[in-house]
Design a protein around this motif. Structure first.
Motif, PDB file in Angstrom:
ATOM      1  N   SER A   1      -8.863   7.642  -3.581  1.00  0.00           N
ATOM      2  CA  SER A   1      -8.418   6.253  -3.706  1.00  0.00           C
ATOM      3  C   SER A   1      -9.041   5.666  -4.966  1.00  0.00           C
TER       4      SER A   1
ATOM      5  N   SER B   1       0.836  -1.195   0.000  1.00  0.00           N
ATOM      6  CA  SER B   1       0.000   0.000   0.000  1.00  0.00           C
ATOM      7  C   SER B   1       0.876   1.253   0.000  1.00  0.00           C
TER       8      SER B   1
ATOM      9  N   ASN C   1      -8.630  -1.172  -1.872  1.00  0.00           N
ATOM     10  CA  ASN C   1      -8.710  -1.357  -3.313  1.00  0.00           C
ATOM     11  C   ASN C   1      -8.385  -2.816  -3.597  1.00  0.00           C
TER      12      ASN C   1
ATOM     13  N   ILE D   1      -9.987  11.568   1.295  1.00  0.00           N
ATOM     14  CA  ILE D   1      -9.092  10.541   0.757  1.00  0.00           C
ATOM     15  C   ILE D   1      -9.451  10.304  -0.703  1.00  0.00           C
TER      16      ILE D   1
ATOM     17  N   LYS E   1      -3.861  10.757  -0.386  1.00  0.00           N
ATOM     18  CA  LYS E   1      -4.109   9.827  -1.490  1.00  0.00           C
ATOM     19  C   LYS E   1      -3.675   8.434  -1.058  1.00  0.00           C
ATOM     20  N   LEU E   2      -4.529   7.433  -1.347  1.00  0.00           N
ATOM     21  CA  LEU E   2      -4.248   6.053  -0.930  1.00  0.00           C
ATOM     22  C   LEU E   2      -4.263   5.106  -2.112  1.00  0.00           C
ATOM     23  N   GLU E   3      -3.267   4.219  -2.132  1.00  0.00           N
ATOM     24  CA  GLU E   3      -3.255   3.075  -3.040  1.00  0.00           C
ATOM     25  C   GLU E   3      -3.116   1.829  -2.168  1.00  0.00           C
TER      26      GLU E   3
ATOM     27  N   THR F   1     -13.294  -0.235  -4.935  1.00  0.00           N
ATOM     28  CA  THR F   1     -12.920   0.482  -3.718  1.00  0.00           C
ATOM     29  C   THR F   1     -13.999   0.195  -2.681  1.00  0.00           C
TER      30      THR F   1
END
Length: 325
Positions: A178, A141, A194, A176, A157-159, A200
């Motif tokens: 994503s 992540s 994700n 956020i 921002k998230l992955e 998501t």
């Protein structure tokens, strides 16, 4: 906890590019480069911009000494003025190019200016943000966040997957991004994932969360015990039917009359193993138990006892078959 050790003063990087760095700056720069492999990529990008700016052909053709000699002479006033204007125009262009490049890096590149990032691979991690928000990162992540939040919004921002415990601040929403989803909260606890299907999934443990599709602008509002799923611009909300949605963070796997195929899927995800079931008899059975940070060996032993099966472990592969007495 991994504190932000990736930030470096851009003036130090500039002094390195100028080859005017002090011993202390060089030492700081070397530590920064060694702290994260991605920092080398950041500096390489800066160096290319720097080298590109020094290769501008029209600038190289200017004879600075000759131009200033003309300026100092007492004759040819119009020529002097024109030459000076040309020189200053191109010099300003180069300064502007370099300045904009640094602004771009400062604004958009994690680890260089106002943005930081935390990235995980085989290990999990946690990050304490500037506002007191706690973020737990699952494996594989990436979280990008500002070193300091602005006055109106808190954007990250998230992955991958993360669990957020957002510090309450009614005047400053926490947002956020994503995938194609935008999740907005004021203060709550929830999980964002994700998955491999491009979905998501937001699961709320406390508080209230909005989940918005960036493309269609559709929105759903989720409260405690609910989950929302965004997939290909389709939004849905329902009660959370996944008791182990946060097992990766808590280490607790709960099973209550859970079908065996579902049990195996949770075990595969949590322990990073592959299960091959060669005992069709148990496919219709259910399983009751709680594993609290148990070793995989203890899990296997309990499965064998309850299901009356035999398990062979070959690396990360578990093969389950009928037990012959």
């Amino acid at each position: 906890m991994n504190e932000n050790k990736q930030h470096i003063d851009e003036q130090i990087l500039l002094s390195i590019l100028n080859q005017k760095a002090s011993e202390k700056d060089v030492e700081t720069f070397e530590k920064w480069m060694a702290s994260n492999p991605e920092n080398k990529a950041i500096f390489d990008k800066m160096r290319k911009i720097w080298e590109k700016s020094s290769e501008i052909e029209v600038f190289d053709k200017i004879d600075v000494a000759a131009d200033w000699k003309l300026v100092k002479s007492k004759s040819g006033a119009s020529v002097k003025s024109r030459k000076l204007r040309v020189f200053m125009r191109y010099a300003a262009s180069v300064v502007l190019l370099i300045g904009l490049s640094f602004v771009l890096l400062y604004e958009t590149t994690p680890g260089f200016g106002k943005l930081a990032q935390q990235k995980t691979e085989i290990n999990k991690d946690q990050v304490l943000l500037a506002d007191g928000t706690q973020v737990y990162l699952n494996q594989n992540s990436r979280l990008v966040y500002p070193n300091q939040f602005g006055s109106k919004k808190r954007n990250v921002k998230l992955e991958g997957e993360a669990y957020f415990q957002v510090k309450s601040d009614p005047s400053k929403p926490f947002i956020i991004t994503s995938g194609n989803a935008i999740i907005e909260v004021l203060g709550t606890a929830f999980n964002v994932r994700n998955d491999e299907y491009g979905r998501t999934i937001v699961t709320v443990q406390s508080g209230k969360v909005s989940l918005t599709d960036q493309k269609s602008k559709k929105v759903v509002y989720l409260t405690k015990g609910e989950k929302g799923i965004l997939h290909n611009s389709n939004l849905s909300e329902s009660e959370n039917d996944e008791p182990n949605f946060d097992a990766w963070k808590t280490g607790i796997l709960r099973f209550n009359k859970t079908p065996i195929p579902v049990v195996f899927k949770y075990i595969e995800d949590y322990y990073g193993v592959k299960i091959t079931n060669r005992c069709e008899r148990i496919d219709t059975l259910t399983f009751n138990s709680i594993f609290n940070n148990d070793d995989i060996k203890d899990v296997i032993s309990e499965l064998e006892l309850h299901l009356n099966v035999k398990t062979v472990k070959r690396g990360k592969h578990l093969i389950i078959s009928e037990k012959h007495n």
